[in-house]
Design a protein around this motif. Structure first.
Motif, short mmCIF file in Angstrom:
data_model
loop_
_atom_site.label_atom_id
_atom_site.label_comp_id
_atom_site.label_asym_id
_atom_site.label_seq_id
_atom_site.Cartn_x
_atom_site.Cartn_y
_atom_site.Cartn_z
N LEU A 50 60.11 7.27 40.08
CA LEU A 50 58.70 7.54 40.47
C LEU A 50 58.08 8.63 39.83
O LEU A 50 58.89 9.31 39.18
N ASP A 51 56.80 8.88 39.94
CA ASP A 51 56.22 9.97 39.20
C ASP A 51 56.10 11.04 39.94
O ASP A 51 56.02 11.15 41.38
N CYS A 66 58.06 23.80 41.81
CA CYS A 66 58.69 22.77 42.15
C CYS A 66 58.26 21.27 41.71
O CYS A 66 57.14 21.39 41.11
N ARG A 67 59.02 20.42 41.66
CA ARG A 67 58.58 19.19 41.19
C ARG A 67 58.64 18.17 42.47
O ARG A 67 59.64 18.05 43.14
N VAL A 68 57.39 17.58 42.90
CA VAL A 68 57.28 16.83 44.24
C VAL A 68 56.87 15.54 43.97
O VAL A 68 56.08 15.30 42.63
N LEU A 69 56.93 14.49 44.61
CA LEU A 69 56.34 13.16 44.43
C LEU A 69 54.80 13.19 44.26
O LEU A 69 54.26 13.81 45.17
N LYS A 70 54.31 12.42 43.13
CA LYS A 70 52.97 12.54 43.04
C LYS A 70 52.19 11.53 44.19
O LYS A 70 51.22 11.83 44.59
N ALA A 71 52.77 10.52 44.83
CA ALA A 71 52.43 9.77 45.80
C ALA A 71 53.74 9.03 46.66
O ALA A 71 54.86 8.89 45.82
N LYS A 95 57.96 10.32 54.61
CA LYS A 95 56.36 10.70 54.87
C LYS A 95 55.70 9.14 54.48
O LYS A 95 54.39 9.33 54.45
N ALA A 96 56.48 8.22 54.12
CA ALA A 96 55.81 6.86 53.77
C ALA A 96 55.03 6.20 54.70
O ALA A 96 55.51 6.26 56.06
N ASP A 97 54.23 5.50 54.31
CA ASP A 97 53.44 4.53 55.20
C ASP A 97 54.40 3.13 55.23
O ASP A 97 55.26 3.02 54.54
N HIS A 98 54.17 2.41 56.31
CA HIS A 98 55.04 1.11 56.60
C HIS A 98 54.49 -0.11 56.76
O HIS A 98 53.18 -0.33 57.51
N ALA A 99 55.19 -1.31 56.22
CA ALA A 99 54.60 -2.67 56.51
C ALA A 99 55.55 -3.54 56.99
O ALA A 99 56.89 -3.09 56.71
N GLY A 127 47.59 -0.61 44.44
CA GLY A 127 47.83 0.31 43.52
C GLY A 127 49.12 1.15 43.85
O GLY A 127 49.40 2.04 43.08
N GLN A 128 49.70 0.78 44.92
CA GLN A 128 50.78 1.69 45.58
C GLN A 128 52.19 1.25 45.12
O GLN A 128 52.42 0.13 44.51
N VAL A 129 53.41 1.86 45.03
CA VAL A 129 54.63 1.55 44.68
C VAL A 129 55.11 1.01 46.27
O VAL A 129 55.10 1.57 47.20
#
Length: 217
Positions: A50-51, A66-71, A95-99, A127-129
């Motif tokens: 991931l980015d 620090c390096r953290v998730l872009k999204a 912290k992710a949304d869910h389907a 546009g999401q992973v």
């Protein structure tokens, strides 16, 4: 791209041996926990792809870069069998949304089956992973139908498909019948599929083993 997590020596092999074992798998809590562990390992491996962005964090002693998730990715799973695997992914992408998708085999009297998809609850995935989890990739029919339906909601930038056991026939079917960029992460890959669409040696019915036998309709 296809990643077989069993190709290198790790605890994945230990957990899969228990998930497959006809005696050990009768312990439902242990079965679910091992599925969660597979999800956790897959989440860690996917996180490397991931980015990330730089972020300054204030510590008691100064400033740390620090390096953290872009999204955050969107986590999706197929009910009910995928819940334990999904939970393992959630432990890391907390912290992710869910389907959630209800997709299952509706068996016919002649032994054939259709894929019934009756319920979908999803955030925006445009546009999401997207990380989609399902313990078994057998024929691939339910996963292809699920992906098609999700793509009507939005077009993900990339789909990571996380499964405990995959069959080569199902892998080929998914890659042949989907247009999205897909990476398949499998705990292990088996080559045989029965006429009724069950993986051999496989592990049996993941949903039943995790949550109890269902009534046949």
């Amino acid at each position: 791209m296809i990643i077989n997590l069993s190709e290198t020596n790790s605890l994945v092999g230990e957990w899969l041996s228990e998930i497959r074992n006809v005696e050990i798998q009768q312990d439902r809590m242990r079965f679910r926990r091992n599925m969660e562990r597979l999800g956790e390992v897959a989440a860690y491996e996917i996180s490397k792809t991931l980015d990330y962005v730089e972020k300054e964090v204030t510590t008691p002693m100064g400033i740390a870069n620090c390096r953290v998730l872009k999204a955050q990715p969107v986590l999706a799973t197929i009910l009910r069998a995928g819940l334990a695997l999904h939970q393992g992914l959630l432990h890391y992408f907390d912290k992710a949304d869910h389907a959630f998708i209800s997709a299952y085999r509706k068996h016919n009297h002649d032994g054939s089956f259709d894929i019934s998809l009756e319920y979908v609850s999803s955030p925006s995935i445009e546009g999401q992973v997207l990380i989609l989890s399902d313990p078994m990739l057998a024929t691939g029919s339910s996963l292809v139908k699920t992906i098609e339906h999700l793509e009507e909601i939005g077009k993900p930038s990339h789909i990571h498909l996380v499964v405990a056991i995959a069959c080569t026939v199902g892998i080929e079917y998914v890659l042949r019948n989907t247009k999205s960029n897909i990476t398949i992460w499998a705990g292990d890959i088996d080559d045989e599929l029965t006429a009724k669409g069950y993986i051999v040696p496989g592990l049996g019915d993941a949903g039943d083993l995790a949550f109890g036998n269902k009534l046949q309709q």
